[in-house]
Design a protein around this motif. Structure first.
Motif, PDB file in Angstrom:
ATOM      1  N   UNK A 125      -4.190   5.221  15.640  1.00 32.35           N
ATOM      2  CA  UNK A 125      -4.204   6.551  16.183  1.00 32.35           C
ATOM      3  C   UNK A 125      -5.510   7.276  15.848  1.00 32.35           C
ATOM      4  N   UNK A 126      -5.872   7.899  17.100  1.00 37.23           N
ATOM      5  CA  UNK A 126      -7.190   8.445  17.014  1.00 37.23           C
ATOM      6  C   UNK A 126      -7.341   9.685  16.199  1.00 37.23           C
ATOM      7  N   UNK A 127      -6.346  10.419  16.154  1.00 36.30           N
ATOM      8  CA  UNK A 127      -6.400  11.709  15.126  1.00 36.30           C
ATOM      9  C   UNK A 127      -4.895  11.833  14.439  1.00 36.30           C
ATOM     10  N   UNK A 128      -4.786  10.946  13.497  1.00 40.15           N
ATOM     11  CA  UNK A 128      -3.533  11.046  12.659  1.00 40.15           C
ATOM     12  C   UNK A 128      -3.258  12.305  12.254  1.00 40.15           C
ATOM     13  N   UNK A 129      -1.826  12.870  12.180  1.00 41.86           N
ATOM     14  CA  UNK A 129      -1.787  13.837  11.752  1.00 41.86           C
ATOM     15  C   UNK A 129      -0.444  13.912  10.805  1.00 41.86           C
ATOM     16  N   UNK A 130      -0.654  14.623   9.639  1.00 42.59           N
ATOM     17  CA  UNK A 130       0.474  14.360   8.457  1.00 42.59           C
ATOM     18  C   UNK A 130       1.661  15.325   8.738  1.00 42.59           C
ATOM     19  N   UNK A 131       2.680  15.051   8.463  1.00 47.32           N
ATOM     20  CA  UNK A 131       4.012  15.420   8.700  1.00 47.32           C
ATOM     21  C   UNK A 131       4.779  14.761   9.677  1.00 47.32           C
ATOM     22  N   UNK A 132       4.377  13.415   9.918  1.00 43.99           N
ATOM     23  CA  UNK A 132       4.676  12.761  11.029  1.00 43.99           C
ATOM     24  C   UNK A 132       5.230  11.295  10.327  1.00 43.99           C
ATOM     25  N   UNK A 133       5.793  10.324  11.270  1.00 40.67           N
ATOM     26  CA  UNK A 133       6.130   9.239  10.810  1.00 40.67           C
ATOM     27  C   UNK A 133       4.964   8.576   9.889  1.00 40.67           C
ATOM     28  N   UNK A 134       3.830   8.607  10.155  1.00 44.71           N
ATOM     29  CA  UNK A 134       2.629   7.893   9.345  1.00 44.71           C
ATOM     30  C   UNK A 134       2.825   8.515   7.877  1.00 44.71           C
ATOM     31  N   UNK A 135       2.947   9.797   7.692  1.00 45.93           N
ATOM     32  CA  UNK A 135       3.304  10.484   6.562  1.00 45.93           C
ATOM     33  C   UNK A 135       4.541   9.935   5.527  1.00 45.93           C
ATOM     34  N   UNK A 136       5.504   9.541   6.422  1.00 48.06           N
ATOM     35  CA  UNK A 136       6.580   9.037   5.692  1.00 48.06           C
ATOM     36  C   UNK A 136       6.326   7.412   5.303  1.00 48.06           C
ATOM     37  N   UNK A 137       5.550   6.630   6.165  1.00 51.01           N
ATOM     38  CA  UNK A 137       5.277   5.151   6.052  1.00 51.01           C
ATOM     39  C   UNK A 137       4.234   5.347   4.860  1.00 51.01           C
ATOM     40  N   UNK A 138       3.357   6.100   4.774  1.00 46.31           N
ATOM     41  CA  UNK A 138       2.362   6.018   3.619  1.00 46.31           C
ATOM     42  C   UNK A 138       3.139   6.281   2.484  1.00 46.31           C
ATOM     43  N   UNK A 155      16.108  -5.358  -5.009  1.00 46.45           N
ATOM     44  CA  UNK A 155      16.992  -3.957  -4.718  1.00 46.45           C
ATOM     45  C   UNK A 155      16.549  -2.960  -5.514  1.00 46.45           C
ATOM     46  N   UNK A 156      16.068  -2.951  -6.674  1.00 48.35           N
ATOM     47  CA  UNK A 156      15.309  -1.714  -7.265  1.00 48.35           C
ATOM     48  C   UNK A 156      14.271  -1.100  -6.307  1.00 48.35           C
ATOM     49  N   UNK A 157      13.545  -2.082  -6.001  1.00 41.73           N
ATOM     50  CA  UNK A 157      12.310  -2.013  -5.312  1.00 41.73           C
ATOM     51  C   UNK A 157      12.610  -1.133  -4.125  1.00 41.73           C
ATOM     52  N   UNK A 158      13.345  -1.578  -2.979  1.00 42.07           N
ATOM     53  CA  UNK A 158      13.767  -0.893  -1.600  1.00 42.07           C
ATOM     54  C   UNK A 158      14.323   0.236  -1.979  1.00 42.07           C
ATOM     55  N   UNK A 159      15.266   0.360  -3.139  1.00 41.17           N
ATOM     56  CA  UNK A 159      15.928   1.506  -3.120  1.00 41.17           C
ATOM     57  C   UNK A 159      14.873   2.812  -3.607  1.00 41.17           C
ATOM     58  N   UNK A 160      13.931   2.652  -4.509  1.00 40.69           N
ATOM     59  CA  UNK A 160      12.962   3.435  -4.943  1.00 40.69           C
ATOM     60  C   UNK A 160      11.989   3.895  -3.778  1.00 40.69           C
ATOM     61  N   UNK A 161      11.587   2.804  -3.006  1.00 43.09           N
ATOM     62  CA  UNK A 161      10.939   3.003  -1.950  1.00 43.09           C
ATOM     63  C   UNK A 161      11.383   3.911  -1.060  1.00 43.09           C
ATOM     64  N   UNK A 162      12.779   3.809  -0.627  1.00 50.12           N
ATOM     65  CA  UNK A 162      13.429   4.461   0.575  1.00 50.12           C
ATOM     66  C   UNK A 162      13.813   6.000   0.013  1.00 50.12           C
ATOM     67  N   UNK A 168       9.420  12.220   1.199  1.00 50.44           N
ATOM     68  CA  UNK A 168       8.482  12.662   2.259  1.00 50.44           C
ATOM     69  C   UNK A 168       8.855  13.098   3.514  1.00 50.44           C
ATOM     70  N   UNK A 169      10.161  12.703   3.872  1.00 51.61           N
ATOM     71  CA  UNK A 169      10.712  13.061   5.088  1.00 51.61           C
ATOM     72  C   UNK A 169      11.225  14.562   5.088  1.00 51.61           C
ATOM     73  N   UNK A 170      11.560  14.686   4.031  1.00 57.89           N
ATOM     74  CA  UNK A 170      12.247  16.311   3.680  1.00 57.89           C
ATOM     75  C   UNK A 170      11.089  17.166   3.645  1.00 57.89           C
TER      76      UNK A 170
END
Length: 560
Positions: A125-138, A155-162, A168-170
C-alpha cells in the motif's frame, strides 16, 4: 491435551472454515461501509478474493504444506478485487512465504508468518492508513509475537490473537473519525476477523459446513473492434488457445523465463507468461498444445489446464447467428488481418453502455465492465493486458477501489510497460485520456495525465440504503445523496434538486464546463431539464449531456 502443532490438512480445514465464515457474513460487512450507498462491496470483494484461493486449494494435485501455501497465495493474488481484497491477498501471500518451508506449524512459526503477512501488506500500500484492516492485522501479529514465547497451545494462541484483533477493530473509530460518526467499525478489519473466527471454530472442533455457494462470475470484458464472427477460420493462424499453471519444482530465474517465452513464441503467439514465487501462469495460442505442455513439464507439475479449439468455437458462433443476411454479408467481406503490435494501448474500467461508447470513442482498446458493483480482479486486469497488443499500456481504473488491483497486475506483467493512471472516477479517466499526446514519452504522458485529474471535480448521485450521519448531516434510508470527491455534499428527496445543490458547491468562478452522464433510470429529457436549469443560473458555464447508462447512480458528473 493441548494441541501444539498443525499439519497441512488441519490448516486447510481452518482456511476453508475461515472462507466459509467470511462468505456467510459478507452482507453484514458490506453494510459497514461509511457511505450508505447501495454498492457497499467490501464483504463481496473479500469473499470473491478468498474464494479464488479456495478454488485453487481444492485443485492441488499432490497435497502438502508447500502446495497449500502456493495455492493460497497464487489463488488470492489472481482473484483479488478491490482494496480490501488486494490487502487480504497480500496478507495471505506473506503468510504463505513462511509456512511453505515447514511440514508442521507451531506457535512461533505462526507468529513469524503473521508478522510476514503484515509486512507484505503494508509494503503493498502506497500510503497505509491506520484504522483499517492493516491496523487490525498488525495488532494480531504483535500479539502473536508476544505469545510465541508464552505458550505452545495453539488454541490458547489463536484465542488471544483474535481477542487482541477484536480490541483493535473496536478501536478503529477512534483512529478514523468518519467511522465514529457513522457508528461503524472498519469493514475490511471486520472481514479479516471473520476469517479468523471461522478458523478458530474449526480448530476447536466445531462442525463446519464446507460446501460453498457458487462465486459470482467475473465482470464481462469487452474488446473494441469487430465481433469475432468477422474473422475467417483460415485467418486464425494458431488454432488452440492453451492455458495452464506450472507448479514449479526447480528454479525459474529471469533468464529461464525469457528462454521459455522465446520457446513459446517459436510455436505460437498471444503469449502471457507470469511468474509469481513458485507458480507460473501460461497462456499461448498454438497449433500443437502438446509442445507447450511438454516443455512446461520440465519445470514442474501442471494445474488448471485448459485447451480450446478456436476454429471450432468460431464456427459454432457463426452457425448460431440468427441473422442470416448479416452472416452472409460478413462472410463475403475480406478476411480480417491480425493487427500488428502497436506502441500504445489503453484499458479502462467502465459502467454502462454509454460510458463504454465514450471511452471506446476516445481510443480505449479494452473495456473492463465492473466499476462500483463488481470490482474487477487482478486476473481480469491481466487478461485485459494480454488482449491489448501494445508495448505500453495505460490503465484507467476510474474507481479508487480498483487502483490497487491495477497496480498489482502491473507488478505481475513483465513483457509490456504498464502505466496505471490513478483515476478515481469515470470523468477523471476521460480527462486523462484526452490529455494523452502520442508524440510524448510514456513518462511525460503519465505526468500530464495524472496532473489532469486535479482539474476535474467529480460527483455521483445515488440513494441511501440505511440511516446514518455524516459531518453532522442526518441521512435517512431512501434519501438522495450527492457525493463529491471529498464526501457527501448534498442530501434531499429529489434527484434533480439534490444534484443541483451539489453542483452549486462544485461550480466556481473558474469553472467552464459541466458534463452530466445520466444513468439507466433517467431519460435524456430529465438530464436536459437539469442542464437548462444549470445554464440559466450559471450562464458562464457550458453544460454537456451524455448517456452513461450506469446502474445505481442517477448521475455521474464533472465540473472543469
Amino acid at each position: 491435551m493441548a494441541r501444539v502443532t498443525m499439519d497441512a490438512a488441519l490448516l486447510r480445514n481452518l482456511f476453508y472454515a475461515g472462507a466459509k465464515k467470511l462468505e456467510s457474513e459478507k452482507e453484514v460487512i458490506n453494510e459497514l461501509n461509511v457511505f450508505p450507498v447501495p454498492d457497499g462491496d467490501t464483504g463481496t470483494n473479500m469473499t470473491l478474493t478468498i474464494m479464488s484461493a479456495v478454488k485453487e486449494v481444492s485443485q492441488i494435485p499432490e497435497f502438502n504444506m508447500n502446495a497449500l501455501a502456493k495455492a493460497m497465495s497464487s489463488g488470492s493474488l489472481k482473484g483479488a478485487r478491490g482494496n480490501s481484497g488486494v490487502i487480504l491477498s497480500q496478507l495471505m501471500r506473506g503468510f504463505s512465504k513462511v509456512i511453505r518451508d515447514y511440514d508442521e506449524l507451531t506457535a512461533p512459526i505462526l507468529a513469524e508468518a503473521f508478522g510476514k503477512a503484515v509486512d507484505t501488506a503494508y509494503n503493498a500500500v502506497m500510503k497505509p492508513k491506520e484504522g483499517t484492516i492493516l491496523t487490525v492485522a498488525k495488532a494480531g501479529a504483535l500479539r502473536a509475537a508476544e505469545l510465541a514465547d508464552e505458550t505452545e497451545d495453539l488454541e490458547e494462541f489463536f484465542a488471544a490473537v483474535i481477542e487482541r484483533m477484536q480490541e483493535a477493530l473496536d478501536y478503529t473509530p477512534e483512529l478514523l473519525p468518519v467511522l465514529k460518526e457513522a457508528g461503524v467499525v472498519d469493514s475490511g478489519g471486520q472481514g479479516l476477523l471473520e476469517v479468523l473466527h471461522g478458523a478458530y471454530d474449526a480448530l476447536m472442533g466445531k462442525e463446519i459446513d464446507y460446501s460453498f455457494a457458487s462465486a459470482k462470475e467475473a465482470p464481462a470484458e469487452k474488446k473494441r473492434g469487430a465481433a469475432s464472427n468477422d474473422i475467417s477460420t483460415a485467418d486464425i493462424k494458431f488454432g488452440y488457445c492453451t492455458e495452464f499453471i506450472i507448479l514449479l519444482e526447480k528454479a525459474f530465474p529471469p533468464e529461464t523465463e525469457t528462454a521459455f517465452k522465446a520457446y513459446l513464441s517459436s510455436i505460437g503467439d498471444s503469449i502471457v507468461c507470469v511468474a509469481d514465487d513458485d507458480v507460473v501462469k501460461v497462456h499461448v495460442h498454438t497449433n500443437d498444445p502438446g509442445l507447450a505442455i511438454q516443455k512446461a513439464l520440465t519445470f514442474g507439475q501442471l494445474s488448471r489446464m485448459k485447451i480450446d479449439n478456436m476454429r471450432e468455437e468460431h464456427n459454432e458462433r457463426v452457425i448460431q447467428s440468427s441473422d442470416a443476411a448479416a452472416a452472409e454479408k460478413k462472410a463475403a467481406a475480406p478476411a480480417a488481418k491480425p493487427e500488428p503490435r502497436k506502441p500504445v494501448g489503453f484499458i479502462a474500467v467502465s459502467v454502462g453502455e454509454g460510458m463504454d461508447e465514450i471511452f471506446t470513442g476516445l481510443g480505449v482498446d479494452y473495456i473492463i465492465s465492473g466499476g462500483q458493483t463488481m470490482n474487477p480482479s487482478t486476473e481480469d486486469m491481466l487478461n485485459a493486458i494480454q488482449a491489448v497488443n501494445a508495448d505500453c499500456i495505460y490503465i484507467l481504473p476510474n474507481n479508487s477501489n480498483i487502483i490497487l488491483a491495477a497496480q498489482q497486475a502491473k507488478s505481475l506483467t513483465e513483457d509490456k510497460h504498464i502505466v496505471v493512471i490513478p483515476s478515481k472516477t469515470a470523468p477523471q479517466g476521460i480527462a486523462a485520456i484526452i490529455n494523452f499526446v502520442f508524440d510524448k514519452s510514456a513518462e511525460e504522458n503519465e505526468e500530464a495525465m495524472i496532473a489532469s485529474l486535479a482539474n476535474v471535480k467529480s460527483g455521483q448521485v445515488t440513494y441511501a440504503v440505511r440511516d446514518t450521519s455524516y459531518e453532522g448531516r442526518e441521512i435517512h434510508e431512501g434519501n438522495i445523496m450527492g457525493i463529491g470527491d471529498a464526501g457527501i455534499l448534498s442530501v434531499g428527496e429529489s434527484v434533480e434538486d439534490t444534484t443541483y445543490e451539489m453542483l452549486t458547491q462544485l461550480i466556481d468562478e473558474d469553472s467552464e464546463l459541466v458534463s452530466l452522464y445520466y444513468g439507466e433510470e433517467l431519460s435524456e429529457e430529465d438530464a436536459q431539464k437539469l442542464a437548462d436549469r444549470i445554464m440559466e443560473e450559471h450562464p458562464m458555464v457550458d453544460v454537456e449531456v451524455h448517456s452513461g447508462g450506469q446502474p445505481i447512480y442517477y448521475y455521474i458528473l464533472s465540473v472543469e
